[in-house]
Structures are given as C-alpha cells and as structure tokens.
Design a protein around this motif. Structure first.
Motif, PDB file in Angstrom:
ATOM      1  N   GLU A  73      40.231 -26.791 -54.977  1.00 32.43           N
ATOM      2  CA  GLU A  73      39.247 -25.737 -54.728  1.00 32.43           C
ATOM      3  C   GLU A  73      37.943 -25.920 -55.493  1.00 32.43           C
ATOM      4  O   GLU A  73      36.874 -25.610 -54.977  1.00 32.43           O
ATOM      5  CB  GLU A  73      39.837 -24.368 -55.062  1.00 32.43           C
ATOM      6  CG  GLU A  73      40.880 -23.910 -54.074  1.00 32.43           C
ATOM      7  CD  GLU A  73      41.446 -22.535 -54.393  1.00 32.43           C
ATOM      8  OE1 GLU A  73      42.148 -22.002 -53.524  1.00 32.43           O
ATOM      9  OE2 GLU A  73      41.198 -21.996 -55.489  1.00 32.43           O
ATOM     10  N   THR A  74      38.007 -26.401 -56.726  1.00 35.69           N
ATOM     11  CA  THR A  74      36.796 -26.481 -57.545  1.00 35.69           C
ATOM     12  C   THR A  74      36.376 -27.897 -57.907  1.00 35.69           C
ATOM     13  O   THR A  74      35.270 -28.101 -58.404  1.00 35.69           O
ATOM     14  CB  THR A  74      36.975 -25.694 -58.869  1.00 35.69           C
ATOM     15  OG1 THR A  74      37.973 -26.343 -59.662  1.00 35.69           O
ATOM     16  CG2 THR A  74      37.349 -24.270 -58.605  1.00 35.69           C
ATOM     17  N   GLY A  75      37.274 -28.864 -57.728  1.00 35.59           N
ATOM     18  CA  GLY A  75      36.940 -30.240 -58.073  1.00 35.59           C
ATOM     19  C   GLY A  75      37.288 -30.614 -59.502  1.00 35.59           C
ATOM     20  O   GLY A  75      37.107 -31.755 -59.912  1.00 35.59           O
ATOM     21  N   GLU A  76      37.792 -29.668 -60.290  1.00 32.77           N
ATOM     22  CA  GLU A  76      38.201 -29.944 -61.665  1.00 32.77           C
ATOM     23  C   GLU A  76      39.334 -29.002 -62.054  1.00 32.77           C
ATOM     24  O   GLU A  76      39.531 -27.965 -61.437  1.00 32.77           O
ATOM     25  CB  GLU A  76      37.043 -29.795 -62.641  1.00 32.77           C
ATOM     26  CG  GLU A  76      36.484 -28.387 -62.715  1.00 32.77           C
ATOM     27  CD  GLU A  76      35.320 -28.280 -63.684  1.00 32.77           C
ATOM     28  OE1 GLU A  76      35.437 -28.794 -64.815  1.00 32.77           O
ATOM     29  OE2 GLU A  76      34.306 -27.682 -63.309  1.00 32.77           O
ATOM     30  N   VAL A  77      40.077 -29.383 -63.074  1.00 37.12           N
ATOM     31  CA  VAL A  77      41.165 -28.544 -63.566  1.00 37.12           C
ATOM     32  C   VAL A  77      40.606 -27.646 -64.652  1.00 37.12           C
ATOM     33  O   VAL A  77      40.082 -28.125 -65.661  1.00 37.12           O
ATOM     34  CB  VAL A  77      42.329 -29.401 -64.118  1.00 37.12           C
ATOM     35  CG1 VAL A  77      43.421 -28.522 -64.677  1.00 37.12           C
ATOM     36  CG2 VAL A  77      42.879 -30.304 -63.025  1.00 37.12           C
ATOM     37  N   LEU A  78      40.678 -26.357 -64.426  1.00 38.65           N
ATOM     38  CA  LEU A  78      40.140 -25.388 -65.378  1.00 38.65           C
ATOM     39  C   LEU A  78      41.130 -25.159 -66.508  1.00 38.65           C
ATOM     40  O   LEU A  78      42.326 -25.031 -66.281  1.00 38.65           O
ATOM     41  CB  LEU A  78      39.831 -24.079 -64.664  1.00 38.65           C
ATOM     42  CG  LEU A  78      38.885 -24.201 -63.472  1.00 38.65           C
ATOM     43  CD1 LEU A  78      38.758 -22.866 -62.768  1.00 38.65           C
ATOM     44  CD2 LEU A  78      37.534 -24.705 -63.924  1.00 38.65           C
ATOM     45  N   ARG A  79      40.646 -25.097 -67.712  1.00 43.13           N
ATOM     46  CA  ARG A  79      41.467 -24.873 -68.902  1.00 43.13           C
ATOM     47  C   ARG A  79      40.949 -23.659 -69.658  1.00 43.13           C
ATOM     48  O   ARG A  79      39.759 -23.353 -69.611  1.00 43.13           O
ATOM     49  CB  ARG A  79      41.409 -26.077 -69.838  1.00 43.13           C
ATOM     50  CG  ARG A  79      41.813 -27.361 -69.207  1.00 43.13           C
ATOM     51  CD  ARG A  79      43.231 -27.683 -69.563  1.00 43.13           C
ATOM     52  NE  ARG A  79      43.551 -29.002 -69.027  1.00 43.13           N
ATOM     53  CZ  ARG A  79      44.610 -29.234 -68.324  1.00 43.13           C
ATOM     54  NH1 ARG A  79      45.466 -28.282 -68.076  1.00 43.13           N
ATOM     55  NH2 ARG A  79      44.856 -30.434 -67.859  1.00 43.13           N
ATOM     56  N   ALA A  80      41.847 -23.027 -70.398  1.00 50.96           N
ATOM     57  CA  ALA A  80      41.442 -21.913 -71.251  1.00 50.96           C
ATOM     58  C   ALA A  80      40.617 -22.458 -72.418  1.00 50.96           C
ATOM     59  O   ALA A  80      40.845 -23.577 -72.896  1.00 50.96           O
ATOM     60  CB  ALA A  80      42.669 -21.189 -71.790  1.00 50.96           C
ATOM     61  N   VAL A 137      48.617 -17.576 -80.996  1.00 49.61           N
ATOM     62  CA  VAL A 137      47.741 -17.580 -79.820  1.00 49.61           C
ATOM     63  C   VAL A 137      47.634 -19.001 -79.260  1.00 49.61           C
ATOM     64  O   VAL A 137      47.708 -19.211 -78.048  1.00 49.61           O
ATOM     65  CB  VAL A 137      46.353 -17.006 -80.161  1.00 49.61           C
ATOM     66  CG1 VAL A 137      45.370 -17.232 -79.030  1.00 49.61           C
ATOM     67  CG2 VAL A 137      46.462 -15.533 -80.483  1.00 49.61           C
ATOM     68  N   ASP A 138      47.460 -19.991 -80.135  1.00 50.73           N
ATOM     69  CA  ASP A 138      47.381 -21.382 -79.686  1.00 50.73           C
ATOM     70  C   ASP A 138      48.653 -21.803 -78.957  1.00 50.73           C
ATOM     71  O   ASP A 138      48.602 -22.475 -77.932  1.00 50.73           O
ATOM     72  CB  ASP A 138      47.131 -22.318 -80.866  1.00 50.73           C
ATOM     73  CG  ASP A 138      45.728 -22.180 -81.431  1.00 50.73           C
ATOM     74  OD1 ASP A 138      44.861 -21.631 -80.719  1.00 50.73           O
ATOM     75  OD2 ASP A 138      45.520 -22.605 -82.582  1.00 50.73           O
ATOM     76  N   LEU A 139      49.809 -21.417 -79.481  1.00 54.01           N
ATOM     77  CA  LEU A 139      51.088 -21.739 -78.845  1.00 54.01           C
ATOM     78  C   LEU A 139      51.194 -21.070 -77.477  1.00 54.01           C
ATOM     79  O   LEU A 139      51.622 -21.695 -76.502  1.00 54.01           O
ATOM     80  CB  LEU A 139      52.254 -21.303 -79.740  1.00 54.01           C
ATOM     81  CG  LEU A 139      53.650 -21.592 -79.209  1.00 54.01           C
ATOM     82  CD1 LEU A 139      53.873 -23.086 -79.078  1.00 54.01           C
ATOM     83  CD2 LEU A 139      54.698 -20.988 -80.120  1.00 54.01           C
ATOM     84  N   ALA A 140      50.772 -19.808 -77.391  1.00 59.43           N
ATOM     85  CA  ALA A 140      50.831 -19.091 -76.111  1.00 59.43           C
ATOM     86  C   ALA A 140      49.913 -19.737 -75.078  1.00 59.43           C
ATOM     87  O   ALA A 140      50.292 -19.890 -73.917  1.00 59.43           O
ATOM     88  CB  ALA A 140      50.459 -17.627 -76.317  1.00 59.43           C
ATOM     89  N   VAL A 141      48.723 -20.139 -75.474  1.00 60.86           N
ATOM     90  CA  VAL A 141      47.784 -20.772 -74.549  1.00 60.86           C
ATOM     91  C   VAL A 141      48.332 -22.120 -74.085  1.00 60.86           C
ATOM     92  O   VAL A 141      48.229 -22.487 -72.919  1.00 60.86           O
ATOM     93  CB  VAL A 141      46.395 -20.937 -75.205  1.00 60.86           C
ATOM     94  CG1 VAL A 141      45.492 -21.848 -74.397  1.00 60.86           C
ATOM     95  CG2 VAL A 141      45.756 -19.582 -75.395  1.00 60.86           C
ATOM     96  N   GLU A 142      48.951 -22.857 -75.009  1.00 63.03           N
ATOM     97  CA  GLU A 142      49.516 -24.163 -74.673  1.00 63.03           C
ATOM     98  C   GLU A 142      50.645 -24.040 -73.655  1.00 63.03           C
ATOM     99  O   GLU A 142      50.761 -24.825 -72.731  1.00 63.03           O
ATOM    100  CB  GLU A 142      50.030 -24.824 -75.947  1.00 63.03           C
ATOM    101  CG  GLU A 142      50.641 -26.187 -75.737  1.00 63.03           C
ATOM    102  CD  GLU A 142      51.197 -26.747 -77.027  1.00 63.03           C
ATOM    103  OE1 GLU A 142      52.215 -27.442 -76.970  1.00 63.03           O
ATOM    104  OE2 GLU A 142      50.615 -26.479 -78.097  1.00 63.03           O
ATOM    105  N   ARG A 143      51.503 -23.017 -73.803  1.00 60.23           N
ATOM    106  CA  ARG A 143      52.658 -22.840 -72.924  1.00 60.23           C
ATOM    107  C   ARG A 143      52.313 -22.096 -71.633  1.00 60.23           C
ATOM    108  O   ARG A 143      53.081 -22.090 -70.694  1.00 60.23           O
ATOM    109  CB  ARG A 143      53.754 -22.060 -73.639  1.00 60.23           C
ATOM    110  CG  ARG A 143      54.324 -22.768 -74.825  1.00 60.23           C
ATOM    111  CD  ARG A 143      55.334 -23.788 -74.362  1.00 60.23           C
ATOM    112  NE  ARG A 143      56.009 -24.337 -75.513  1.00 60.23           N
ATOM    113  CZ  ARG A 143      55.934 -25.624 -75.845  1.00 60.23           C
ATOM    114  NH1 ARG A 143      55.259 -26.449 -75.114  1.00 60.23           N
ATOM    115  NH2 ARG A 143      56.558 -26.058 -76.906  1.00 60.23           N
ATOM    116  N   ALA A 144      51.153 -21.464 -71.567  1.00 60.37           N
ATOM    117  CA  ALA A 144      50.819 -20.596 -70.430  1.00 60.37           C
ATOM    118  C   ALA A 144      50.769 -21.337 -69.104  1.00 60.37           C
ATOM    119  O   ALA A 144      51.059 -20.752 -68.065  1.00 60.37           O
ATOM    120  CB  ALA A 144      49.483 -19.894 -70.681  1.00 60.37           C
ATOM    121  N   GLY A 145      50.429 -22.590 -69.094  1.00 61.35           N
ATOM    122  CA  GLY A 145      50.333 -23.322 -67.843  1.00 61.35           C
ATOM    123  C   GLY A 145      51.647 -23.482 -67.124  1.00 61.35           C
ATOM    124  O   GLY A 145      51.687 -23.639 -65.915  1.00 61.35           O
TER     125      GLY A 145
END
Length: 157
Positions: A122-129, A144-152
């Motif tokens: 859809e956008t041409g790139e993979v969006l990251r937090a 918070v870092d652990l939650a962001v890492e596992r969120a995908g």
C-alpha cells in the motif's frame, strides 16, 4: 463399610480418568482449530498489484514453505484478501505462553509478515513505530521498548 468406601474410590477414580480423557480430546481439537486458522489482512489494491506475476510480497516470501498463502478478491470489490496460516504445530498451554513471550510462536511470524506485506504493497515501505524519546533507559522505558518490539507479532491484524 469397606466395600462402600472402595467402591466410591473406584468410581471417583474412573470419573477423574474420564474427565482427563475428555479434556485432553477438547484440547487436541482446539489445537487443531488454532493451527488451521487463517490470519487475514485486506490490502487496498487489486490482486494483480498484490501478487504481480504470482510473486508474493517479500515479507511473506521470506517465510517460504513454513506458511500456506491464499490470495483472493475481497468482498464488494474492496481490495484483496491476503491470507496465511502457519504449517508448523502451534504450541498450547504453558508452552504457548513461553513461546509468545520468547517470540517463537509461529503465528507471530505470520502476523508480522502479513502486516509488513500490507504496508509494503500500500505505501511502498514497511512502517515502524518511532523509538522512545527518553534520554536514559529506565525500568518503565524498557517495558515500553519490549512492548513495541513484540507488538508486530501480536494483536489484531
């Protein structure tokens, strides 16, 4: 009196055995359903744009033969449904919790690949937090870092 106690104990033991057998059958059926469950995302593009020439998007292609992939037109002409399911056995019980916490659950890799594929098409790139903006690591920041890492690999598609 001894016969009555022994009879009650035997009947209770048989009941516990039957309950365990039935619960193990339910768990096995639940495991089979979870393993065969399709994970689906809707991509806002036509099917020939999602899989040009029959080539899967890179994140799904990376998983190779570990997944089964299905591509079809979404209902009502609303894009394309991109579906995948892991072929590896899905862990259950305590091993499921440990696999999810350790990032080793096969469903997490499929969820992440579907999300990344949708973003890429859809956008041409993979969006990251974005990275957190704290200047020094704190215990709450590490969580918070652990939650962001596992969120995908978790949550809704």
């Amino acid at each position: 009196m001894k016969r009555a106690v022994l009879g009650a104990a035997a009947l209770g033991g048989a009941g516990v055995g039957a309950w365990r057998w039935l619960s193990s059958r339910r768990t096995t059926a639940r495991t089979r359903r979870a393993a065969s469950r399709w994970l689906v995302v809707t991509v806002n593009r036509r099917p020939d744009e999602v899989v040009p020439g029959g080539r899967l998007p890179e994140p799904l292609a990376r998983l190779g033969d570990a997944v089964e992939v299905r591509v079809r037109e979404a209902p009502g002409g609303r894009g394309t449904e991109l579906a995948a399911r892991p072929l590896a056995p899905v862990p259950t019980g305590v091993t499921e919790v440990l696999a999810r916490l350790g990032g080793e659950d096969p469903r997490q890799a499929v969820r992440r690949a579907l999300r990344e594929s949708r973003c890429l098409v859809e956008t041409g790139e993979v969006l990251r937090a974005d990275k957190t903006v704290t200047t020094r690591p704190t215990p709450a920041g590490r969580l918070v870092d652990l939650a962001v890492e596992r969120a995908g690999g978790e949550g809704r598609l």
